[in-house]
Design a protein around this motif. Sequence first.
Motif, PDB file in Angstrom:
ATOM      1  N   TRP A 138      43.550  44.762  37.014  1.00  0.00           N
ATOM      2  CA  TRP A 138      44.914  44.276  36.774  1.00  0.00           C
ATOM      3  C   TRP A 138      44.987  42.819  36.379  1.00  0.00           C
TER       4      TRP A 138
ATOM      5  N   LEU B 107      45.832  53.779  40.098  1.00  0.00           N
ATOM      6  CA  LEU B 107      46.182  52.426  39.670  1.00  0.00           C
ATOM      7  C   LEU B 107      45.252  51.400  40.310  1.00  0.00           C
ATOM      8  N   ALA B 108      44.783  51.710  41.517  1.00  0.00           N
ATOM      9  CA  ALA B 108      43.899  50.764  42.191  1.00  0.00           C
ATOM     10  C   ALA B 108      42.519  50.739  41.567  1.00  0.00           C
ATOM     11  N   SER B 109      42.207  51.747  40.769  1.00  0.00           N
ATOM     12  CA  SER B 109      40.889  51.732  40.148  1.00  0.00           C
ATOM     13  C   SER B 109      40.927  51.134  38.747  1.00  0.00           C
TER      14      SER B 109
ATOM     15  N   LEU C 181      48.531  55.873  43.388  1.00  0.00           N
ATOM     16  CA  LEU C 181      48.082  54.615  43.988  1.00  0.00           C
ATOM     17  C   LEU C 181      46.580  54.448  43.794  1.00  0.00           C
ATOM     18  N   TYR C 182      45.870  55.550  44.022  1.00  0.00           N
ATOM     19  CA  TYR C 182      44.421  55.490  43.873  1.00  0.00           C
ATOM     20  C   TYR C 182      44.047  55.231  42.419  1.00  0.00           C
TER      21      TYR C 182
ATOM     22  N   LYS D 176      37.713  50.571  36.430  1.00  0.00           N
ATOM     23  CA  LYS D 176      36.698  49.832  37.186  1.00  0.00           C
ATOM     24  C   LYS D 176      35.316  50.488  37.206  1.00  0.00           C
TER      25      LYS D 176
ATOM     26  N   GLY E 150      39.058  43.742  44.513  1.00  0.00           N
ATOM     27  CA  GLY E 150      40.219  44.611  44.462  1.00  0.00           C
ATOM     28  C   GLY E 150      40.488  44.980  43.023  1.00  0.00           C
ATOM     29  N   THR E 151      41.662  44.623  42.541  1.00  0.00           N
ATOM     30  CA  THR E 151      41.979  44.967  41.166  1.00  0.00           C
ATOM     31  C   THR E 151      41.858  43.761  40.246  1.00  0.00           C
TER      32      THR E 151
ATOM     33  N   TRP F 255      52.868  38.137  44.025  1.00  0.00           N
ATOM     34  CA  TRP F 255      51.696  38.947  43.701  1.00  0.00           C
ATOM     35  C   TRP F 255      51.065  38.392  42.452  1.00  0.00           C
TER      36      TRP F 255
END
Lengths: 94, 415
Positions: B110, B105-107, B102-103, B140, B168-169, B324
């Motif tokens: 998107w 992918l969040a960095s 999760l971390y 990022k 965010g992303t 989303w």
Amino acid sequence: MAWERGKLRLQRALSGLLDIPKDVMLDLPKVTLTGNVVMVLENHHGILEYGESRLRILVADGQIEVVGEQLVLKTILPEELVIEGRIAQLNYVR
Amino acid sequence: MLRQWWLFWLGFLRIRVEGENLEKFINLASSRGVPLFDVSRKGGDRLSGQVRLDGYRSLRHVARRTNSRMRIERRSGFPFLLVPFKRRRSLWVGMLLFVAVLYALASLVWSVEITGAVRLDKQAMQEQVRSMGLRVGAWKPLIDTRQAEQALLAANPELEWVGIKLEGTSLIVELQEKILPSVPVPGATHMVAAKDGVVQRVLVLVGQGVVEEGATVVRGQQLIAGVLKQEAKEQERPDPKGKEPKEKAEEMIFVQAKGEVWAKVPYQVRLNEPVALEGKLPTGQVSGHWRIKWGEREMLIYGSGKSPYPDFDQSVTVMPLSIWRNLQIPVELVKVEFRELRPFRQERSREEALATLTEQARQQIRKSLSPGARIVKETVVTEPAALGHVQVRMDAEAYENIAMPQPVDRSVPPG
């Protein structure tokens, strides 16, 4: 005469002012009863006898005897006791 | 209640004690600060009670001293709930992996969004932004938004300001284009009349003036020619029918005509209005409802379907639901708002109505004037109108520049 009366009055006022609860002063037990269901006893000195229908607790100047049915010691802390059950009698034994 | 909650998190045991001196056991336990709960006698030499998990160890000591045996009957509380989890190593690995993934992918970036490209080609801008490394999937921490902003600004002179931010992303690129001065018409141009009028003053900067002061011109008529003829002098007055364009083609010079032609331009405005004003005004009362629309089907979810007001004005807002970012579901949220209207009537005197109407007429004329123009003459005539109405005619004369560039059509002979 007038002097004596004045002194007495002052003593009364002072004792009223410095009213310290007896249980703290003399280490006497303090019992709080909620109906016949819960009994809270503060300042106990230990349990002498414990049965389902009879409990004897040592206090500063004697014993307290609790008679009832299905008596359960809900909490036992060094200073406090909570007894639950159906309490029928509370005897103070010297 | 709070103590129960605490007990749950700390964990507690139900124990059974067997021995001769159970009273002593209780006394010793409490004097050591190990609280027992729910102690009840089970027969002559048996006792059952609950103890906190952290007190159990010292309780064993007490049991040894009072010659009693202790057995654990039941374990409860959070620490014991955790036990099966401790054994399942793959569960822990999975949980850690989940957080890590999760971390990770969040960095990543998107989605890249570009806003503000009005005149610029959006496709080209996207390409440019992508070539700078601001693409979907970029890491990022590697993105230097400041530097990318500078680079974008340097690469595109049409841009006034660039703002890049990470939310965010999603990467949002905001563009602000420069407001450029109006681009002149390329190639040779004539100056033609934008409006009908009587020419007052001609100021030719480039080109050949073809109208004289005092001439009446109509809209579209040529005022300053962008085609100069070097030869014969008689050609100054354009008369296309008499000339052969083939002969003259060589002598023609095409220019961008420049100049001003000031003319008196007449305006007329006729306005009619009832003396008493009538209309509808919102009362401020608003109600509405929400609907869910799925394909052709609609469902009311909040409020009443019909307007509670006899006279109303309604507005409908359709909100497509998106799960989303770009993922859309074919469900729309429709919000309908009813605004109550109330008729009103404003009584005016005839004079008041005339005054406001005159002002309206003046404003209307002013709006159609070109910049720099001024009204030189203005007459107001009250005309006969139907009962309860007033009618006003305003004649105005403005002094304004009517010259307007127009490209020269080279296929047509000059004229």
